[in-house]
Design an enzyme around this catalytic site. Structure first.
Site, mmCIF file in Angstrom:
data_model
loop_
_atom_site.group_PDB
_atom_site.id
_atom_site.type_symbol
_atom_site.label_atom_id
_atom_site.label_comp_id
_atom_site.label_asym_id
_atom_site.label_seq_id
_atom_site.Cartn_x
_atom_site.Cartn_y
_atom_site.Cartn_z
ATOM 1 N N THR A 1 23.506 -14.042 -23.033
ATOM 2 C CA THR A 1 23.407 -14.360 -21.601
ATOM 3 C C THR A 1 23.129 -13.093 -20.784
ATOM 4 O OG1 THR A 1 24.902 -16.224 -21.888
ATOM 5 C CG2 THR A 1 24.666 -15.381 -19.655
ATOM 6 N N HIS B 1 19.542 -12.375 -20.984
ATOM 7 C CA HIS B 1 18.743 -13.221 -20.090
ATOM 8 C C HIS B 1 18.796 -12.683 -18.662
ATOM 9 C CE1 HIS B 1 18.041 -15.849 -23.324
ATOM 10 N NE2 HIS B 1 19.175 -16.513 -23.299
#
Ligand SMILES: NC(=O)c1ccc[n+]([C@@H]2O[C@H](COP(=O)([O-])OP(=O)(O)OC[C@H]3O[C@@H](n4cnc5c(N)ncnc54)[C@H](O)[C@@H]3O)[C@@H](O)[C@H]2O)c1
Ligand SMILES: C[C@@H](O)[C@H](N)C(=O)O
Ligand SMILES: [Zn+2]
Ligand SMILES: [Zn+2]
Length: 350
Positions: free
Chosen positions: A44, A47
């Site tokens: 995450t 990202h």
């Protein structure tokens, strides 16, 4: 007098992040300040670093990145009576409301109002960090910080692997990224056999072997379904654990699962996927689980005990350790290139 600290901050709505110097924050009501002893990079975070579509819709720069952590409480905010200075903690990243239908049914992992620590607020890629006290998990003092910081993603892996019986069961794991590698460690510690791993990256297949995979397959060079059938004498695997988020891996895994077997899905697919439900799930009477987050707090007890048992082979999963944040860009680029397992920072150089 105010003190300064280093932090990896998403400063702009664009690719990358910056190492900045900011004031050490003060804990507000219900919060504690921790000295960050170790913090690890999650997909995450990558990202957010890459500024993909999801990050653009969710993150509001400027914001300190990071959510996987081990730290020592150094200041306690007003109203906190569950923690004190010197406590050694990690953090559950899902901040749940406690009021919605799911929470009222003790299904906190699917709270309809979940906020994510380090995603919806400042995180832990810093020398010090603010943590909501209700999301702290106390660690035993003798747990190494590089293991303690892995507990949050280990919780994802534990919920995937232990969603059904695993001891003595033939198991296929698709994807040996950081999560899949943790899944292999949990499956092996829990007695799965044989553990068959399908992963296209040679580097990660090697890591999978080091963690304990009994067989590794390159799905781009050989057919994983045929390989599984050969290994299991035509039966297929009892347990299929999906950690890749690749639609092809899902199809292959469903084909390779024995009728009546169990399928637990953690990987997130980049788009809607088409599945032959009739032939691959219904007529095979497969038990299929979607996995998200961690059960609160049962999963944390299991993760902590598994680490303390000494049976989890975590060392090969941690491929990169950095003292300080100076080389953070190198760390993110290596991870982007798939040339890492878990990457751990120890923010304090002394
Ligand atoms: N459900 C949840 O709560 C939750 C939480 C954390 C992560 N995730 C998801 O879990 C997945 C794994 O996370 P990660 O950080 O290890 O991701 P990652 O992208 O680093 O790892 C995925 C791995 O799958 C491999 N792969 C690609 N195509 C494949 C194929 N056809 N067959 C087999 N393997 C293939 C890649 O080479 C890579 O090593 C991701 O999709 C992530 O978004 C879900
Ligand atoms: C925040 C996300 O990356 C986290 N690993 C989760 O379990 O939801
Ligand atoms: Zn995460
Ligand atoms: Zn809720």
């Amino acid at each position: 007098m105010s003190e300064k600290m280093q932090a990896i901050m998403k400063t702009k709505p664009a690719y990358g992040a910056e190492l900045v110097e900011v004031e050490v924050p003060k804990p507000g009501p219900g919060e504690v300040l921790i000295k960050v002893l170790a913090t690890s990079i999650c997909g995450t975070d990558l990202h957010i670093y890459e500024w993909n579509e999801w990050a653009q819709s969710r993150i509001k720069p400027p914001q300190i990145m990071g959510h996987e952590v081990a730290g020592e409480v150094v200041e306690v905010g007003p109203g906190v009576d569950t923690l004190q200075e010197g406590d050694y903690i990690s953090v559950e990243t899902h901040i749940v409301c406690g009021k919605c239908y799911a929470c009222k049914h003790n299904r906190y992992h699917v709270c309809q109002n979940t906020k994510i620590f380090g995603v919806d607020m400042n995180g832990v890629f810093a020398e010090y960090a603010i943590v909501p006290a209700k999301n702290a998990w106390k660690n035993p003092k003798n747990m190494p910080p590089e293991y303690a910081t892995l507990q949050e993603p280990l919780g994802n892996a534990v919920d995937t692997v232990l969603a059904g019986p695993i001891a003595g069961r033939s198991t296929l794991i698709t994807g040996a990224g950081p999560l899949g590698l943790l899944g292999i460690a949990v499956a092996k510690a829990s007695g799965a056999y044989p553990v068959i791993v399908s992963e296209p990256s040679e580097f990660r297949r090697e890591l999978a072997k080091k963690v304990g995979a009994d067989y590794v397959i390159n799905p781009f060079e050989e057919d994983p379904v045929k390989a599984v059938m050969d290994i299991t004498n035509g039966a297929g695997v009892e347990v299929f654990l999906e950690f890749s988020g690749a639609p092809k891996a899902l199809e292959q895994g469903l084909k390779a699962t024995t009728p009546g077997g169990r399928v637990s899905l953690l990987g997130l697919f980049p788009r809607e996927v088409t599945v032959d439900f009739n032939n691959l799930i219904i007529f095979k009477a497969l038990e299929v689980h979607g996995i998200t987050g961690r059960h609160l707090w049962e999963t944390w007890y299991t993760v902590s005990s598994l680490i303390q048992s000494g049976k989890l082979n975590l060392d090969p999963v941690i491929t990169h350790k950095y003292r300080g944040f100076d080389r953070f860009e190198e760390a993110f680029e290596l991870m982007r290139a798939g040339k890492t397992g878990k990457v751990v920072f120890f923010p304090h150089k002394g």
